[in-house]
Design a protein around this motif. Structure first.
Motif, short mmCIF file in Angstrom:
data_model
loop_
_atom_site.label_atom_id
_atom_site.label_comp_id
_atom_site.label_asym_id
_atom_site.label_seq_id
_atom_site.Cartn_x
_atom_site.Cartn_y
_atom_site.Cartn_z
N LEU A 49 0.80 -1.24 -0.04
CA LEU A 49 -0.02 0.09 0.08
C LEU A 49 0.84 1.23 -0.04
CD1 LEU A 49 -2.81 -0.88 2.58
CD2 LEU A 49 -2.89 -0.81 -0.06
N ALA A 50 2.19 1.24 0.25
CA ALA A 50 3.02 2.28 0.04
C ALA A 50 2.76 3.28 -1.17
CB ALA A 50 4.43 1.87 0.11
N GLY A 51 2.65 4.56 -0.84
CA GLY A 51 2.32 5.35 -2.08
C GLY A 51 0.80 5.23 -2.53
N CYS A 52 0.05 4.72 -1.94
CA CYS A 52 -1.50 4.15 -2.85
C CYS A 52 -2.33 5.44 -2.41
CB CYS A 52 -2.35 3.38 -1.76
SG CYS A 52 -2.53 3.72 -0.05
N ALA A 53 -2.06 6.67 -1.76
CA ALA A 53 -2.81 7.74 -1.80
C ALA A 53 -2.51 8.78 -2.93
CB ALA A 53 -2.91 8.31 -0.52
N ARG A 54 -3.11 8.77 -4.10
CA ARG A 54 -2.56 9.73 -5.09
C ARG A 54 -3.43 10.92 -5.04
NH1 ARG A 54 -1.41 5.57 -8.92
NH2 ARG A 54 -0.59 3.74 -7.63
N VAL A 55 -2.79 11.87 -4.04
CA VAL A 55 -3.11 12.86 -3.73
C VAL A 55 -2.84 14.00 -5.02
CG1 VAL A 55 -3.49 15.04 -2.21
CG2 VAL A 55 -3.54 12.84 -1.30
N ARG A 56 -3.61 14.76 -5.61
CA ARG A 56 -3.36 15.79 -6.81
C ARG A 56 -2.73 16.99 -6.26
NH1 ARG A 56 -9.49 18.25 -7.70
NH2 ARG A 56 -9.79 18.68 -5.61
N PRO A 57 -1.97 17.25 -6.73
CA PRO A 57 -1.14 18.62 -6.57
C PRO A 57 -1.92 19.71 -6.71
CG PRO A 57 -0.40 17.96 -8.45
CD PRO A 57 -0.98 16.85 -8.02
N GLY A 58 -1.66 21.08 -5.89
CA GLY A 58 -2.05 22.41 -6.48
C GLY A 58 -3.55 22.48 -5.52
N ASN A 87 -9.06 14.56 -1.47
CA ASN A 87 -8.01 14.47 -2.34
C ASN A 87 -7.40 16.04 -2.47
OD1 ASN A 87 -6.39 13.25 -4.23
ND2 ASN A 87 -7.63 13.76 -6.02
N ARG A 88 -6.88 16.36 -1.18
CA ARG A 88 -6.19 17.66 -1.08
C ARG A 88 -4.73 17.27 -0.39
NH1 ARG A 88 -8.63 22.57 -2.30
NH2 ARG A 88 -10.47 22.29 -3.28
N THR A 89 -3.84 18.42 -0.28
CA THR A 89 -2.69 18.52 0.32
C THR A 89 -3.17 19.25 1.70
OG1 THR A 89 -1.34 18.69 -1.29
CG2 THR A 89 -0.45 19.70 0.84
N LEU A 90 -3.01 18.70 2.99
CA LEU A 90 -3.16 19.40 4.09
C LEU A 90 -2.14 20.36 4.71
CD1 LEU A 90 -5.09 19.40 6.72
CD2 LEU A 90 -3.81 17.59 7.61
N VAL A 91 -2.63 21.39 5.02
CA VAL A 91 -1.83 22.58 5.30
C VAL A 91 -1.71 22.39 6.92
CG1 VAL A 91 -1.49 25.20 5.64
CG2 VAL A 91 -2.26 23.97 3.53
N LEU A 92 -0.70 22.09 7.42
CA LEU A 92 -0.59 22.05 9.02
C LEU A 92 -0.33 23.27 9.79
CD1 LEU A 92 2.13 18.96 8.98
CD2 LEU A 92 -0.74 18.84 9.25
N PRO A 93 -1.17 23.39 10.63
CA PRO A 93 -1.19 24.80 11.33
C PRO A 93 -0.28 24.80 12.44
CG PRO A 93 -2.96 23.59 12.19
CD PRO A 93 -2.45 22.91 11.19
#
Length: 353
Positions: A49-58, A87-93
């Motif tokens: 399962l490594a790399g299974c989450a194909r999150v779109r950039p941008g 399907n988003r990049t999480l911004v860490l506060p």
């Protein structure tokens, strides 16, 4: 639903990109037991399962952290799951003090979308105060009230910026393909690209690169950062006594409202958010792995080492387990077993218990 760290463990998931199931895996996730995490936990135990989450950039996701450390940790776990679903990049506060921002009565806050949106703006002002290191707060966005920002400006001298990726180890989640970027690194990179464009003309690079490649960048223009954040839509999730929303319902709602096309999406508080993701976890092994990694989320190795030094230990502490007879006091049993140096205690319920 659910409270405490165990809330993330009960969610399940699936992830699709268009009409194609991502990950190439079928079948049910493996059974979950309580595993004490290490710095590299999850990197090999999920196998293929490594790399299974194909999150779109941008596409970025920002949420409102608030209240005490336990509240912020649970909100972080839910944000990790939501980032996968959307399907988003999480911004860490940054990490906040309990006095920085409170949620207020949930029965009043959850039922009022404008209050939830204001909470998001108040949280962002706290983030930027931490980032700026200056006594002056960034200007309040249009339509905000003085009372709503009172907790954000309570301290005349803002404390230092403590990044979550210096507190927790996200290596297992990143190995599964989840995208995470620290707010300071993101804004610093944007500022550096903006300066380069002003100096050299248009730069043929996307405004948001791979989170791991973002770097700290240049100094952040707090006023410009506040304006950029406030220009993004706020879409609070159902909370309070409202019914839970499934991953399919959430994705469909975002598709119909075109929120999925927004480069930056703000979702306000996630502490009381009602997410019903059990079905998703049963059908998508990749999301099941992400949920398990979010539940196990270990502290950073440096934090663990500091804790061991503070307590004079040379090895990681063993888990504390209690066997209680019927009617016994949990509080009394804990008080007898725990050292007196702890300022707070967070209990996590295993998935199987």
């Amino acid at each position: 639903g659910g409270g405490g760290g165990g809330g993330g463990g009960r969610r399940g998931g699936g992830r699709k990109s268009g009409d194609r199931t991502v990950g190439g895996k079928t079948g049910r996730p493996s059974s979950v037991g309580r595993v004490e995490p290490s710095e590299s936990a999850g990197e090999s135990e999920e196998g293929g399962l490594a790399g299974c989450a194909r999150v779109r950039p941008g596409r970025l996701l920002v949420y409102a952290a608030h209240s005490g450390f336990g509240n912020q940790e649970l909100s972080l776990r839910r944000a990790l799951l939501l980032a996968y679903v959307l399907n988003r990049t999480l911004v860490l506060p940054p990490l906040l003090r309990q006095a920085d921002l409170s949620f207020g009565p949930p029965e009043r806050r959850c039922a009022n979308a404008s209050r939830m949106a204001q909470l998001q703006r108040s949280a962002e002002r706290v983030y930027l105060r931490r980032l700026s290191g200056a006594a002056a707060s960034p200007p309040a966005p249009a339509g905000s009230s003085a009372s709503a920002s009172s907790s954000a400006s309570a301290s005349a001298s803002p404390p230092s910026y403590e990044a979550l990726d210096q507190i927790y180890s996200f290596s297992a989640l990143r190995s599964l393909g989840l995208r995470l970027v620290d707010l300071r690194a993101l804004l610093g990179r944007r500022a550096a690209l903006s300066a380069a464009q002003s100096r050299d003309g248009p730069v043929r690079r996307p405004a948001v690169r791979e989170p791991e490649e973002a770097g700290v960048g240049g100094p952040v223009d707090v006023t410009a950062a506040a304006a950029w954040l406030d220009s993004a839509p706020v879409a609070p999730l159902p909370c309070g006594r409202a019914g839970g929303v499934s991953a399919a319902e959430l994705r469909e709602a975002h598709r119909r409202s075109r929120l999925g096309e927004a480069a930056l999406l703000r979702v306000s508080s996630l502490y009381f958010a009602k997410l019903s993701l059990v079905g998703l976890r049963k059908t998508d092994p990749c999301f099941g792995a992400v949920a398990r990694a979010a539940l196990r989320l270990p502290f950073h190795a440096a934090v663990q080492a500091a804790g061991r030094r503070a307590k004079g230990q040379r090895r990681p502490p063993t888990p504390l387990s209690l066997s209680l007879s019927r009617g016994a006091s949990v509080g009394g049993a804990l008080r007898r077993r725990l050292p007196k140096c702890f300022a707070s205690l967070h209990l996590r319920q295993p998935d199987a218990a």
